[in-house]
Design a protein around this motif. Structure first.
Motif, short mmCIF file in Angstrom:
data_model
loop_
_atom_site.label_atom_id
_atom_site.label_comp_id
_atom_site.label_asym_id
_atom_site.label_seq_id
_atom_site.Cartn_x
_atom_site.Cartn_y
_atom_site.Cartn_z
N GLN A 45 0.83 -1.20 0.00
CA GLN A 45 0.00 0.00 0.00
C GLN A 45 0.87 1.26 0.00
O GLN A 45 0.60 2.20 -0.74
N ARG A 46 1.92 1.26 0.82
CA ARG A 46 2.83 2.41 0.85
C ARG A 46 3.53 2.59 -0.50
O ARG A 46 3.65 3.71 -1.01
N SER A 47 3.95 1.49 -1.10
CA SER A 47 4.60 1.55 -2.41
C SER A 47 3.67 2.14 -3.45
O SER A 47 4.07 2.98 -4.27
N THR A 48 2.42 1.71 -3.43
CA THR A 48 1.43 2.21 -4.37
C THR A 48 1.21 3.71 -4.18
O THR A 48 1.16 4.48 -5.14
N GLU A 49 1.10 4.13 -2.92
CA GLU A 49 0.90 5.55 -2.63
C GLU A 49 2.08 6.39 -3.11
O GLU A 49 1.90 7.45 -3.71
N LEU A 50 3.30 5.89 -2.86
CA LEU A 50 4.49 6.63 -3.30
C LEU A 50 4.57 6.71 -4.82
O LEU A 50 4.90 7.77 -5.38
N LEU A 51 4.27 5.63 -5.48
CA LEU A 51 4.30 5.61 -6.94
C LEU A 51 3.26 6.55 -7.53
O LEU A 51 3.55 7.34 -8.44
N ARG A 52 2.06 6.51 -6.99
CA ARG A 52 1.01 7.41 -7.49
C ARG A 52 1.37 8.87 -7.25
O ARG A 52 1.14 9.72 -8.11
N ALA A 53 1.94 9.16 -6.09
CA ALA A 53 2.33 10.54 -5.79
C ALA A 53 3.41 11.00 -6.76
O ALA A 53 3.36 12.13 -7.27
N ALA A 54 4.37 10.14 -7.03
CA ALA A 54 5.45 10.50 -7.96
C ALA A 54 4.92 10.72 -9.37
O ALA A 54 5.32 11.65 -10.06
N ASN A 56 1.96 11.62 -10.23
CA ASN A 56 1.05 12.76 -10.32
C ASN A 56 1.81 14.06 -10.48
O ASN A 56 1.21 15.10 -10.73
N ASP A 57 3.12 14.00 -10.36
CA ASP A 57 3.96 15.17 -10.56
C ASP A 57 3.81 15.62 -12.02
O ASP A 57 3.94 14.80 -12.93
N PRO A 58 3.54 16.90 -12.26
CA PRO A 58 3.36 17.38 -13.64
C PRO A 58 4.54 17.05 -14.56
O PRO A 58 4.37 16.89 -15.76
#
Length: 64
Positions: A45-54, A56-58
């Motif tokens: 779950q943490r990995s998924t959150e980090l990947l999605r956050a990265a 989402n960077d423009p």
């Protein structure tokens, strides 16, 4: 009751909500019962959150 080993691919599918209802319920039961499985799911779950956050960077959404 002895818990059977569960693969990382099944746990990732659980985190990504890609399992059928029956399998999802079984995995949820294992997560409740087994702290090691719960820890692995939390890691995915943490990995998924980090990947999605990265991603989402423009900078990553612009096509070169």
């Amino acid at each position: 009751m002895v818990a059977l080993p569960i693969s990382d691919s099944v746990l990732v599918a659980y985190v990504d909500n890609e399992l059928d209802a029956t399998t999802r319920e079984r995995v949820a039961g294992l997560i409740e019962q087994d702290p090691a499985v719960r820890e692995r799911v939390a890691m995915f779950q943490r990995s998924t959150e980090l990947l999605r956050a990265a991603l989402n960077d423009p900078e990553y959404s612009a096509v070169p």
